[in-house]
Design a protein around this motif. Structure first.
Motif, mmCIF file in Angstrom:
data_model
loop_
_atom_site.group_PDB
_atom_site.id
_atom_site.type_symbol
_atom_site.label_atom_id
_atom_site.label_comp_id
_atom_site.label_asym_id
_atom_site.label_seq_id
_atom_site.Cartn_x
_atom_site.Cartn_y
_atom_site.Cartn_z
ATOM 1 N N ASN A 66 -4.586 15.863 -26.076
ATOM 2 C CA ASN A 66 -5.514 14.960 -25.387
ATOM 3 C C ASN A 66 -5.767 13.709 -26.228
ATOM 4 N N VAL A 67 -5.178 12.598 -25.810
ATOM 5 C CA VAL A 67 -5.480 11.296 -26.428
ATOM 6 C C VAL A 67 -6.074 10.364 -25.370
ATOM 7 N N ALA A 68 -6.886 10.948 -24.505
ATOM 8 C CA ALA A 68 -7.517 10.177 -23.431
ATOM 9 C C ALA A 68 -9.039 10.216 -23.507
ATOM 10 N N SER A 69 -9.609 10.857 -24.534
ATOM 11 C CA SER A 69 -11.068 10.959 -24.639
ATOM 12 C C SER A 69 -11.561 10.257 -25.894
ATOM 13 N N TYR A 70 -12.870 9.984 -25.931
ATOM 14 C CA TYR A 70 -13.472 9.278 -27.067
ATOM 15 C C TYR A 70 -14.009 10.244 -28.122
ATOM 16 N N ASN A 71 -13.378 11.406 -28.210
ATOM 17 C CA ASN A 71 -13.782 12.435 -29.164
ATOM 18 C C ASN A 71 -13.137 12.144 -30.521
ATOM 19 N N PHE A 72 -13.446 10.957 -31.080
ATOM 20 C CA PHE A 72 -12.762 10.479 -32.281
ATOM 21 C C PHE A 72 -12.905 11.433 -33.458
ATOM 22 N N TYR A 73 -14.089 12.006 -33.630
ATOM 23 C CA TYR A 73 -14.357 12.834 -34.816
ATOM 24 C C TYR A 73 -14.297 14.328 -34.498
ATOM 25 N N ALA A 105 -23.000 7.609 -26.618
ATOM 26 C CA ALA A 105 -22.232 8.546 -25.806
ATOM 27 C C ALA A 105 -20.783 8.682 -26.231
ATOM 28 N N GLY A 106 -20.221 7.686 -26.932
ATOM 29 C CA GLY A 106 -18.808 7.742 -27.282
ATOM 30 C C GLY A 106 -18.564 8.439 -28.594
ATOM 31 N N PRO A 107 -18.417 7.688 -29.693
ATOM 32 C CA PRO A 107 -18.127 8.298 -30.999
ATOM 33 C C PRO A 107 -19.188 9.297 -31.451
ATOM 34 N N LEU A 108 -20.451 9.089 -31.035
ATOM 35 C CA LEU A 108 -21.516 9.975 -31.499
ATOM 36 C C LEU A 108 -21.606 11.265 -30.681
ATOM 37 N N CYS A 109 -20.816 11.353 -29.614
ATOM 38 C CA CYS A 109 -20.693 12.605 -28.859
ATOM 39 C C CYS A 109 -22.032 13.076 -28.281
ATOM 40 N N LEU A 137 -9.453 12.707 -35.270
ATOM 41 C CA LEU A 137 -9.128 13.386 -36.531
ATOM 42 C C LEU A 137 -8.784 14.852 -36.303
ATOM 43 N N GLY A 138 -8.921 15.296 -35.054
ATOM 44 C CA GLY A 138 -8.561 16.681 -34.736
ATOM 45 C C GLY A 138 -7.068 16.929 -34.716
ATOM 46 N N LEU A 139 -6.258 15.877 -34.799
ATOM 47 C CA LEU A 139 -4.807 16.015 -34.835
ATOM 48 C C LEU A 139 -4.302 15.771 -36.255
ATOM 49 N N THR A 140 -3.326 16.562 -36.669
ATOM 50 C CA THR A 140 -2.714 16.346 -37.981
ATOM 51 C C THR A 140 -1.774 15.142 -37.923
ATOM 52 N N ARG A 141 -1.336 14.705 -39.086
ATOM 53 C CA ARG A 141 -0.424 13.563 -39.140
ATOM 54 C C ARG A 141 0.852 13.831 -38.344
ATOM 55 N N LYS A 142 1.411 15.044 -38.483
ATOM 56 C CA LYS A 142 2.631 15.374 -37.755
ATOM 57 C C LYS A 142 2.395 15.398 -36.248
ATOM 58 N N GLU A 143 1.237 15.897 -35.836
ATOM 59 C CA GLU A 143 0.916 15.925 -34.406
ATOM 60 C C GLU A 143 0.760 14.507 -33.854
ATOM 61 N N VAL A 144 0.168 13.619 -34.643
ATOM 62 C CA VAL A 144 0.032 12.226 -34.212
ATOM 63 C C VAL A 144 1.409 11.581 -34.090
ATOM 64 N N GLU A 145 2.289 11.849 -35.056
ATOM 65 C CA GLU A 145 3.643 11.290 -35.009
ATOM 66 C C GLU A 145 4.390 11.791 -33.781
ATOM 67 N N ARG A 146 4.273 13.103 -33.511
ATOM 68 C CA ARG A 146 4.944 13.646 -32.331
ATOM 69 C C ARG A 146 4.383 13.035 -31.054
ATOM 70 N N THR A 147 3.039 12.883 -30.990
ATOM 71 C CA THR A 147 2.407 12.295 -29.809
ATOM 72 C C THR A 147 2.876 10.864 -29.599
ATOM 73 N N GLY A 148 2.952 10.098 -30.693
ATOM 74 C CA GLY A 148 3.426 8.725 -30.588
ATOM 75 C C GLY A 148 4.865 8.650 -30.117
ATOM 76 N N THR A 149 5.693 9.588 -30.584
ATOM 77 C CA THR A 149 7.098 9.615 -30.165
ATOM 78 C C THR A 149 7.213 9.907 -28.675
ATOM 79 N N VAL A 150 6.420 10.874 -28.187
ATOM 80 C CA VAL A 150 6.432 11.206 -26.754
ATOM 81 C C VAL A 150 6.028 9.988 -25.921
ATOM 82 N N ILE A 151 4.976 9.290 -26.348
ATOM 83 C CA ILE A 151 4.505 8.117 -25.605
ATOM 84 C C ILE A 151 5.566 7.018 -25.604
#
Length: 510
Positions: free
Chosen positions: A127-134, A329-333, A484-498
């Motif tokens: 999920n990279v569509a929500s404002y759940n940054f932290y 409501a966003g970053p502060l959840c 920050l809930g995604l690891t570096r490898k997960e972010v890289e994979r997500t970016g590759t898919v996009i």
């Protein structure tokens, strides 16, 4: 009666009228006024005589009734026929085929929102569509605190803050935000969207002047519309154009009565993602003597060493901003919004801001959550650092490596807005609707490969409203939100898919 007799009779009649008129009190004064007026200005005497005769005619005219029925009387059958033929103006424009298709396949999340979310069809997606940054939506410490608050204070205050809805947790949250920002005072609203759209009309009224960035978000636009102030636009983030507009306003108002004048802009722009040059804006507001309203809905909790926003990030004192508006409501959840500033600014809103006066207060559970997250940001700088590392990782996968899109967001913004490159739009002669269609296909393709992102969207135009009347056209784009809930490898994979989803759609549409 011959002519001589008639003349004698007329002379006797005029003499008799003169004698009788002279018996009227004040007649001598009137006669002297007429004689002197005629001698000095005969035209004036003629005009006065005309006005006198007109007044006499008006007073003696027959009366008429305004309630007189002069319309054509219709039969019941004719009335029914007209009613059947009448077609009311639609409240909203009908949905297009594209909008209907989008609504039908909109993904639905089952359970809590997180970096990995379960959809109604049973699939687990990134999920990279929500404002759940932290990654605080599922934080156990926050959930426990929220449950404890819920049991103590109940579900909601069920009353406006100014009457019987204010609870001690609201006052604590206001004090926490004020201390975090370094302002004198703060006021908390129950809904984020209504905050800025209520703050603006609380201070700016009809006859006042607002100078605003063309790319400001929809909530700001509604606030300016409600205020009925005179609005002047400057090109997005163009400080030279802002200076020209301010100078023009000052020149135009030089010989007019003094009015209140405001500059309104955002910290991180919702529709573009880039950052305001606050240092320059502050310099210009002092030079031309304008008040400054800064919307930090997307920069508060994101920018700066402790997440205090663009003022902390750019080293600008909060005292340079008259009204600092933000979201909880966003970053502060949590939920709700706030406006921070001087005590006078804050206390004025408690009686004059409609969203504060006429809305139920923020639920105590959300107020407590906001305070807890602020404490985390102040004491745990690693949260901000991890999000910023993931932002850099995603940038490396998308912006320099894609030949189709580029990112308009600031490097510090966890919301990456990806728009088609200008040369791609020009070479293919893509309209706004065609761009939206392509971007939605990219969203669908990414979702099919396990990544859920979304598109940049804005409120549709009103019926019969043209682009010229809107003043600024939103460029369609993809919206990718980092966490920050995604690891570096997960972010890289997500970016590759996009990136692959973008390439596949664009090559298929050659």
């Amino acid at each position: 009666m011959d002519l001589q007799d008639a003349h004698g009779w007329l002379v006797d009649l005029l003499n008799e009228i003169s004698v009788q008129f002279q018996k009227v009190p004040g007649s001598a004064i009137f006669l002297r006024y007429v004689k002197s007026s005629y001698q000095n200005d005969p035209v004036r005497s003629a005009v006065e005589l005309f006005l006198f005769l007109f007044a006499v005619k008006y007073l003696l005219a027959p009366k008429y009734s305004t309630s007189k029925k002069s319309y054509v009387k219709l039969t019941d059958e004719e009335i029914d026929e007209l009613v059947d033929e009448w077609v009311p103006e639609p409240l909203v424009a009908p949905q297009t085929a594209f909008e209907e298709a989008e609504n039908e396949k909109r993904p639905v999340i089952v359970g809590p929102t997180g970096p990995k979310s379960k959809l109604a069809n049973g699939r687990i997606v990134t999920n990279v569509a929500s404002y759940n940054f932290y990654n605080l939506a599922g934080n156990e410490s926050l959930k426990e605190k929220a449950i404890q608050t819920l049991r103590t204070y109940g579900v909601g205050p069920c009353g406006p803050p100014g009457f019987y809805g204010t609870q001690d947790v609201h006052q604590k949250t206001e004090a926490d935000i004020s201390a975090h920002l370094g302002t004198t005072a703060c006021i908390v609203y129950a809904q984020a969207f209504s905050t800025i759209s209520s703050v603006i009309p609380a201070f700016s009224k009809r006859g006042d002047i607002i100078v605003a960035d063309k790319a400001v978000n929809f909530a700001i636009r509604k606030g300016m519309q409600i205020s009925r102030s005179s609005i002047r636009w400057y090109e997005h983030n163009d400080m030279m154009d802002l200076q020209n507009v301010l100078a023009s306003v000052v020149k135009e108002q030089a010989k007019k009565p003094l009015t209140r004048r405001f500059i309104i802009t955002e910290g991180l722009f919702e529709n573009v993602g880039d950052m305001v040059d606050l240092v320059k804006v502050v310099e210009l507001r002092h030079r031309y003597k304008f008040r400054l309203i800064l919307d930090e809905t997307w920069s508060f909790g994101v920018l700066g060493r402790t997440g205090a926003g663009v003022t902390e990030h750019q080293g600008v004192s909060v005292k340079e901003v008259d009204m600092l508006v933000g979201s909880l409501a966003g970053p502060l959840c949590a939920g709700g919004g706030f406006c921070a500033g001087s005590s006078e600014i804050v206390e004025h809103q408690r009686l004059s801001a409609s969203a504060y006066t006429f809305s139920a207060a923020l639920p105590a559970m959300l107020a407590t959550t906001a305070s807890e997250v602020l404490a985390m940001l102040e004491t745990n700088g690693e949260m901000l650092a991890l999000v910023r590392e993931n932002i850099k990782t995603m940038w490396a996968q998308l912006d320099p490596r894609s030949e189709w899109v580029h990112c308009t967001s600031a490097m510090e913004n966890p919301i990456m807005i990806l728009v088609l490159k200008a040369e791609v739009v020009a070479s293919r002669k893509l309209s706004i609707s065609e761009q939206e269609q392509l971007l939605q296909e990219m969203v669908d393709e990414a979702l099919a490969n396990g990544v859920m992102m979304t598109r940049l969207k804005s409120m549709p135009r009103g019926i019969h409203v043209t682009a010229k009347e809107v003043g600024w056209e939103l460029q369609p784009g993809l919206k990718v939100c980092l966490t920050l809930g995604l690891t570096r490898k997960e972010v890289e994979r997500t970016g590759t898919v996009i990136r692959h989803a973008i390439t596949k759609v664009m090559k298929a549409k050659r």
